[in-house]
Design a protein around this motif. Structure first.
Motif, PDB file in Angstrom:
ATOM      1  N   LEU A  10      50.188  50.172  44.178  1.00 50.04           N
ATOM      2  CA  LEU A  10      50.818  49.052  43.549  1.00 50.04           C
ATOM      3  C   LEU A  10      50.384  48.050  43.135  1.00 50.04           C
ATOM      4  CD1 LEU A  10      51.968  48.679  40.016  1.00 50.04           C
ATOM      5  CD2 LEU A  10      53.504  47.938  41.192  1.00 50.04           C
ATOM      6  N   LYS A  11      50.254  47.498  45.092  1.00 48.31           N
ATOM      7  CA  LYS A  11      50.314  45.588  44.724  1.00 48.31           C
ATOM      8  C   LYS A  11      48.456  45.888  44.529  1.00 48.31           C
ATOM      9  CE  LYS A  11      50.830  41.940  47.432  1.00 48.31           C
ATOM     10  NZ  LYS A  11      52.077  41.138  48.791  1.00 48.31           N
ATOM     11  N   GLU A  12      48.108  46.605  45.348  1.00 46.74           N
ATOM     12  CA  GLU A  12      46.426  46.633  45.883  1.00 46.74           C
ATOM     13  C   GLU A  12      45.555  47.303  44.355  1.00 46.74           C
ATOM     14  OE1 GLU A  12      43.742  50.085  48.080  1.00 46.74           O
ATOM     15  OE2 GLU A  12      45.183  49.603  49.026  1.00 46.74           O
ATOM     16  N   MET A  13      46.470  47.643  43.686  1.00 47.50           N
ATOM     17  CA  MET A  13      45.555  48.421  42.032  1.00 47.50           C
ATOM     18  C   MET A  13      45.454  46.666  41.665  1.00 47.50           C
ATOM     19  SD  MET A  13      46.095  52.397  41.827  1.00 47.50           S
ATOM     20  CE  MET A  13      45.192  52.005  40.293  1.00 47.50           C
ATOM     21  N   TYR A  14      46.742  46.204  41.461  1.00 45.63           N
ATOM     22  CA  TYR A  14      46.541  45.421  41.195  1.00 45.63           C
ATOM     23  C   TYR A  14      46.023  43.692  41.580  1.00 45.63           C
ATOM     24  CZ  TYR A  14      48.882  41.427  38.524  1.00 45.63           C
ATOM     25  OH  TYR A  14      48.594  40.471  37.513  1.00 45.63           O
ATOM     26  N   SER A  15      45.603  43.290  42.174  1.00 40.74           N
ATOM     27  CA  SER A  15      45.075  42.195  43.635  1.00 40.74           C
ATOM     28  C   SER A  15      43.241  42.904  42.481  1.00 40.74           C
ATOM     29  CB  SER A  15      45.295  42.230  44.954  1.00 40.74           C
ATOM     30  OG  SER A  15      46.660  41.659  45.005  1.00 40.74           O
ATOM     31  N   ASN A  16      43.318  44.443  43.377  1.00 39.74           N
ATOM     32  CA  ASN A  16      41.296  43.889  42.974  1.00 39.74           C
ATOM     33  C   ASN A  16      41.104  44.753  41.521  1.00 39.74           C
ATOM     34  OD1 ASN A  16      41.643  43.874  45.896  1.00 39.74           O
ATOM     35  ND2 ASN A  16      42.103  46.353  46.312  1.00 39.74           N
ATOM     36  N   ALA A  17      41.698  44.764  40.664  1.00 43.00           N
ATOM     37  CA  ALA A  17      41.182  45.002  39.204  1.00 43.00           C
ATOM     38  C   ALA A  17      40.278  44.408  39.213  1.00 43.00           C
ATOM     39  CB  ALA A  17      42.046  44.821  38.632  1.00 43.00           C
ATOM     40  N   PRO A  18      39.573  44.840  37.841  1.00 47.22           N
ATOM     41  CA  PRO A  18      38.043  43.640  37.591  1.00 47.22           C
ATOM     42  C   PRO A  18      38.783  42.624  36.332  1.00 47.22           C
ATOM     43  CG  PRO A  18      37.726  46.022  37.470  1.00 47.22           C
ATOM     44  CD  PRO A  18      39.038  46.080  38.176  1.00 47.22           C
ATOM     45  N   LYS A  19      38.398  42.037  36.728  1.00 51.23           N
ATOM     46  CA  LYS A  19      39.062  40.600  35.849  1.00 51.23           C
ATOM     47  C   LYS A  19      39.593  41.110  34.038  1.00 51.23           C
ATOM     48  CE  LYS A  19      36.986  36.359  34.163  1.00 51.23           C
ATOM     49  NZ  LYS A  19      36.770  35.106  33.775  1.00 51.23           N
ATOM     50  N   ASN A  20      40.054  40.220  33.703  1.00 46.22           N
ATOM     51  CA  ASN A  20      41.326  40.841  32.681  1.00 46.22           C
ATOM     52  C   ASN A  20      41.687  41.836  32.794  1.00 46.22           C
ATOM     53  OD1 ASN A  20      40.735  38.283  32.035  1.00 46.22           O
ATOM     54  ND2 ASN A  20      38.671  38.841  31.174  1.00 46.22           N
ATOM     55  N   GLU A  21      42.018  43.287  33.793  1.00 46.34           N
ATOM     56  CA  GLU A  21      41.935  44.752  33.346  1.00 46.34           C
ATOM     57  C   GLU A  21      43.338  45.071  34.472  1.00 46.34           C
ATOM     58  OE1 GLU A  21      38.840  47.228  34.100  1.00 46.34           O
ATOM     59  OE2 GLU A  21      37.425  46.224  32.957  1.00 46.34           O
ATOM     60  N   GLN A  22      44.170  44.485  35.260  1.00 43.89           N
ATOM     61  CA  GLN A  22      45.431  44.053  35.851  1.00 43.89           C
ATOM     62  C   GLN A  22      46.754  44.777  34.973  1.00 43.89           C
ATOM     63  OE1 GLN A  22      43.808  41.000  35.168  1.00 43.89           O
ATOM     64  NE2 GLN A  22      42.958  40.305  36.987  1.00 43.89           N
ATOM     65  N   VAL A  23      46.398  44.615  33.616  1.00 44.80           N
ATOM     66  CA  VAL A  23      47.624  45.784  32.805  1.00 44.80           C
ATOM     67  C   VAL A  23      46.981  46.674  33.213  1.00 44.80           C
ATOM     68  CG1 VAL A  23      48.625  45.711  31.511  1.00 44.80           C
ATOM     69  CG2 VAL A  23      48.929  43.238  31.716  1.00 44.80           C
ATOM     70  N   THR A  24      45.606  47.537  32.713  1.00 47.20           N
ATOM     71  CA  THR A  24      44.624  48.614  32.700  1.00 47.20           C
ATOM     72  C   THR A  24      45.410  49.159  34.494  1.00 47.20           C
ATOM     73  OG1 THR A  24      43.408  47.532  30.870  1.00 47.20           O
ATOM     74  CG2 THR A  24      42.716  49.961  32.069  1.00 47.20           C
TER      75      THR A  24
END
Length: 72
Positions: A10-24
């Motif tokens: 979860l932390k990795e997916m959130y941290s590596n998310a494209p800009k403005n797509e963390q919630v996605t």
């Protein structure tokens, strides 16, 4: 998956998310790991990941979507 594996994913997916797509990415996490999350508990995973507890709601949205969608 274990609690540690889920929280680090979860932390990795959130941290590596494209800009403005963390919630996605948090929704996608809920979709991808719905079965594991229902067994372990969303709240515990969010707490251990270090993300705000409000993301608990967003993961639950992904879990609910998992019945209808699958990741590409």
């Amino acid at each position: 998956m274990t609690l540690n594996q889920l929280s680090s994913t979860l932390k990795e997916m959130y941290s590596n998310a494209p800009k403005n797509e963390q919630v996605t990415m948090v929704h996608l996490f809920g979709i991808k790991y719905a079965e594991h999350l229902q067994k372990i508990g969303v709240r515990e995973v969010v707490q251990q990941s270090g993300l705000p507890i409000s993301y608990n709601t967003e993961i639950n949205k992904g879990i609910n979507l998992a019945k209808y969608v699958s990741p590409r």
